[in-house]
Design a protein around this motif. Structure first.
Motif, short mmCIF file in Angstrom:
data_model
loop_
_atom_site.label_atom_id
_atom_site.label_comp_id
_atom_site.label_asym_id
_atom_site.label_seq_id
_atom_site.Cartn_x
_atom_site.Cartn_y
_atom_site.Cartn_z
N ARG A 30 -2.55 12.27 -23.93
CA ARG A 30 -1.58 11.17 -24.06
C ARG A 30 -2.19 9.92 -24.69
N LEU A 31 -3.46 9.61 -24.38
CA LEU A 31 -4.08 8.45 -25.00
C LEU A 31 -4.18 8.63 -26.50
N THR B 31 -10.78 10.77 -16.57
CA THR B 31 -10.52 11.81 -15.58
C THR B 31 -9.74 11.16 -14.44
N GLY B 32 -9.18 11.96 -13.58
CA GLY B 32 -8.49 11.38 -12.44
C GLY B 32 -7.51 12.33 -11.81
N LEU B 33 -6.72 11.76 -10.92
CA LEU B 33 -5.79 12.53 -10.12
C LEU B 33 -4.39 11.94 -10.28
N THR B 34 -3.53 12.66 -10.98
CA THR B 34 -2.15 12.18 -11.16
C THR B 34 -1.18 12.95 -10.28
N THR B 35 -1.63 14.06 -9.70
CA THR B 35 -0.82 14.86 -8.78
C THR B 35 -1.73 15.41 -7.69
N GLY C 263 -3.60 9.09 -7.94
CA GLY C 263 -3.45 7.82 -8.65
C GLY C 263 -4.78 7.25 -9.09
N THR C 264 -5.88 7.83 -8.57
CA THR C 264 -7.22 7.36 -8.95
C THR C 264 -7.54 7.83 -10.36
N GLU D 172 3.55 10.38 -15.10
CA GLU D 172 3.58 9.72 -16.40
C GLU D 172 3.26 8.24 -16.28
N GLU D 173 3.77 7.59 -15.26
CA GLU D 173 3.49 6.16 -15.08
C GLU D 173 2.01 5.91 -14.85
N ILE D 174 1.36 6.78 -14.08
CA ILE D 174 -0.08 6.65 -13.86
C ILE D 174 -0.83 6.78 -15.18
#
Length: 158
Positions: free
Chosen positions: A30-31, A99-103, A115-116, A139-141
């Motif tokens: 997405r970026l 990297t991170g956690l969206t779900t 959200g991290t 998507e917002e995250i």
């Protein structure tokens, strides 16, 4: 349409004559897509790799399994390694790894909730590491993280 900060960041990168590349896990490209929609994309966007699954981190980007096992795939340490490997592959002036956690279902914990997001950004003027916890939909995250990456780059190089 990309956000104002992404548009402004793209212009500043272009004004320097630099390019940008991405290693994206949680944001899954997405970026890169957001930066591709700016008027300066043809001048600045070198490319990116989506490394959502650990297999890609290990087999394509050669992140050490021991690093992933020690710190988890969503960590500052792995994110930095992704940035360094991507900078080498793309020969980029600016490299962003996310990297991170969206779900739910990853390495979330009370210290690392959904959200991290972890960012590691390499620029000719120095590197930036950031951990942030966002709220909202998946998507917002991701969009908040994209704007944060653009703001960090903009502030570092303008």
């Amino acid at each position: 349409m990309p956000s104002e900060i992404i548009i402004n960041c793209s212009k500043v990168i272009a004004d320097h004559g630099w390019n940008i590349a991405f290693a994206e896990s949680a944001s899954a490209g997405r970026l890169s897509a957001e930066f591709s929609l700016t008027e300066h994309s043809g001048k600045i966007l070198r490319g990116g790799i989506t490394c959502y699954e650990v297999f890609v981190k290990e087999q394509i980007l050669h992140v050490r399994r021991s690093l992933i096992e020690t710190y988890t795939p969503e960590s500052p340490e792995v994110t930095r390694e992704l940035a360094e490997r991507t900078a080498y592959i793309f020969n980029s002036d600016i490299t962003v790894a996310l990297t991170g956690l969206t779900t739910p279902g990853g390495s979330e914990s009370s210290e690392k909730p959904v959200g991290t997001i972890f960012l590691y950004i390499m620029t000719p003027l120095g590197d930036v590491s950031r951990r942030e916890v966002f709220s909202g939909s998946q998507e917002e995250i991701v969009l908040q993280a994209a704007d944060m990456a653009a703001a960090l780059i903009h502030d570092k190089i303008r």
